[in-house]
Enzyme design. Sequence first.
Site, short mmCIF file in Angstrom:
data_model
loop_
_atom_site.label_atom_id
_atom_site.label_comp_id
_atom_site.label_asym_id
_atom_site.label_seq_id
_atom_site.Cartn_x
_atom_site.Cartn_y
_atom_site.Cartn_z
N LYS A 93 59.14 22.37 44.91
CA LYS A 93 58.94 21.02 44.42
C LYS A 93 58.93 21.04 42.90
CE LYS A 93 55.58 20.94 42.49
NZ LYS A 93 55.07 21.76 41.32
N TYR B 138 52.41 15.56 43.89
CA TYR B 138 51.43 15.74 44.97
C TYR B 138 50.64 14.45 45.22
CZ TYR B 138 52.06 20.82 44.79
OH TYR B 138 52.58 22.09 44.84
P1 NAD Z 1 57.78 30.37 36.06
O1 NAD Z 1 58.17 29.94 34.69
O2 NAD Z 1 56.61 31.26 36.20
O3 NAD Z 1 59.01 31.06 36.79
C1 NAD Z 1 60.33 30.60 36.64
C2 NAD Z 1 61.29 31.75 36.89
O4 NAD Z 1 62.60 31.29 36.67
C3 NAD Z 1 61.05 32.93 35.95
O5 NAD Z 1 61.10 34.13 36.68
C4 NAD Z 1 62.21 32.85 34.98
O6 NAD Z 1 62.62 34.12 34.50
C5 NAD Z 1 63.30 32.25 35.87
N1 NAD Z 1 64.36 31.62 35.12
C6 NAD Z 1 65.67 31.77 35.38
N2 NAD Z 1 66.41 31.08 34.52
C7 NAD Z 1 65.55 30.48 33.68
C8 NAD Z 1 65.72 29.64 32.54
N3 NAD Z 1 66.94 29.26 32.13
N4 NAD Z 1 64.61 29.20 31.92
C9 NAD Z 1 63.39 29.55 32.33
N5 NAD Z 1 63.16 30.35 33.41
C10 NAD Z 1 64.24 30.82 34.07
O7 NAD Z 1 57.57 29.04 36.89
P2 NAD Z 1 56.80 28.86 38.29
O8 NAD Z 1 55.44 28.38 38.01
O9 NAD Z 1 56.98 30.04 39.14
O10 NAD Z 1 57.60 27.61 38.89
C11 NAD Z 1 58.87 27.76 39.49
C12 NAD Z 1 59.12 26.60 40.45
O11 NAD Z 1 58.12 26.63 41.46
C13 NAD Z 1 59.00 25.22 39.79
O12 NAD Z 1 59.94 24.36 40.33
C14 NAD Z 1 57.60 24.76 40.13
O13 NAD Z 1 57.47 23.36 40.20
C15 NAD Z 1 57.41 25.40 41.50
N6 NAD Z 1 56.00 25.67 41.80
C16 NAD Z 1 55.51 25.23 42.97
C17 NAD Z 1 54.18 25.45 43.29
C18 NAD Z 1 53.63 24.99 44.60
O14 NAD Z 1 52.42 24.97 44.76
N7 NAD Z 1 54.48 24.62 45.57
C19 NAD Z 1 53.36 26.11 42.40
C20 NAD Z 1 53.90 26.58 41.21
C21 NAD Z 1 55.23 26.34 40.91
#
Ligand code: NAD
Length: 376
Positions: free
Chosen positions: A147, A232
């Site tokens: 999401k 949410y």
């Molecule tokens: P994060 O920044 O920790 O991770 C993002 C990942 O994408 C990293 O490993 C990064 O290296 C990679 N990536 C690849 N190309 C990229 C670019 N061009 N720029 C930046 N990063 C790049 O983020 P996250 O918190 O893991 O979130 C990722 C997704 O998961 C989002 O869509 C977020 O909304 C979702 N999320 C959902 C929940 C949930 O409870 N369902 C919780 C946290 C995050």
Amino acid sequence: MHSPRTRRTFLRKTGAVLGGLALSGAPALTLAGGQNMQRRTPLPPGTDPLGVALVGLGNYATNQLAPALQETERCRLTGIVTGTPAKVDKWMAEYDIPEKNVYNYETFDQIADNPDIDIVYVVLPNSMHAEYAIRAAEAGKQVITEKPMATSVRDCERMIEACDKAGVKLSVGYRLHFEPHHQEMMRLGQEQVFGPVTVVEANFSFTSRNTDAWRFSKEMAGGGALLDVGVYAIQGARYTIGQEPVRVRASGHNTRPDIFTEIYETILWDMEFPGGAVSTHSTSYSANSNRLYMMAPRGWARIEPSFMYDGQSGQTNEGPMDFAHVTQQALQMDDFARCITEDETSRISGEEGLKDMKVIEAIYRSIDRGGRWVEV
Ligand code: NAD
């Protein structure tokens, strides 16, 4: 009509079911709206779990999804896609992933030829969900995307079309559909246990200090806290009332324009539903709130804190909600695997993500129009 208390006691007794006993084939509990409280039926004998590849090894993939995949019955972590070679050895060692199941963003499409991978789970920044979900579908893989589903209605539609065309299923990582307090809220609201819901209040905010991350880029995130966590609150109102909002009004606020250069720091919004119910919401990167509150003629129900991975606390006017902890993501992924095996549509399908994105776009339209009511 059930009394909430009767139901609560039953669920407390079956709390273990959500985490474990269901593995022994406990019967499904049916929720309003045809949803099932528990469908974590055991893997049929002779069936292999489905292989999952995580795309993007950031925070959520590392700290929530990969550990949850160690608890799943119907799927297991078999592959990774990462642009950071330094992460590969650790992941291969920790999760016993063979080198042939490791991809980067250039080799991603070769996943089509890998029978170890059935499901591609996109955990990238929001603006990248559509591209990788579509490429996964074109590779013939089942798709889960985190999401918010995407950053525009058009992209959500493109993702649904690509999955339909490829004959694969699409699901959005709405883990709370598997959390028992939220399932109880759906039941109380949708079955009108306290009468038809009159008002929902839902707020989700956190204080973000990492202001240079992709979440602060309009292009990468698609918006601010609204897409990140406000979604949410939209979900909470929709599944508590059990209807789709018909119109919204909203305002966007910035107290720190030096930091919030592309996105709103705080958004407030209201929604109206066809039966007359209303909901009111806020989301911010400069506050802490985490609450879903439902009011009806004969009672109320509240989950606070509400939207996290665990630690939900629920209350109704009749007493506390008392449910055991579950690993939401494990139940979510197992349910998707079951939907694939049994050829069912996921309760958190692409259409569900699309509905939220329509609301999000309407909220931004209302802000642009000075807070006037706009149709969803
Ligand atoms: P994060 O920044 O920790 O991770 C993002 C990942 O994408 C990293 O490993 C990064 O290296 C990679 N990536 C690849 N190309 C990229 C670019 N061009 N720029 C930046 N990063 C790049 O983020 P996250 O918190 O893991 O979130 C990722 C997704 O998961 C989002 O869509 C977020 O909304 C979702 N999320 C959902 C929940 C949930 O409870 N369902 C919780 C946290 C995050």
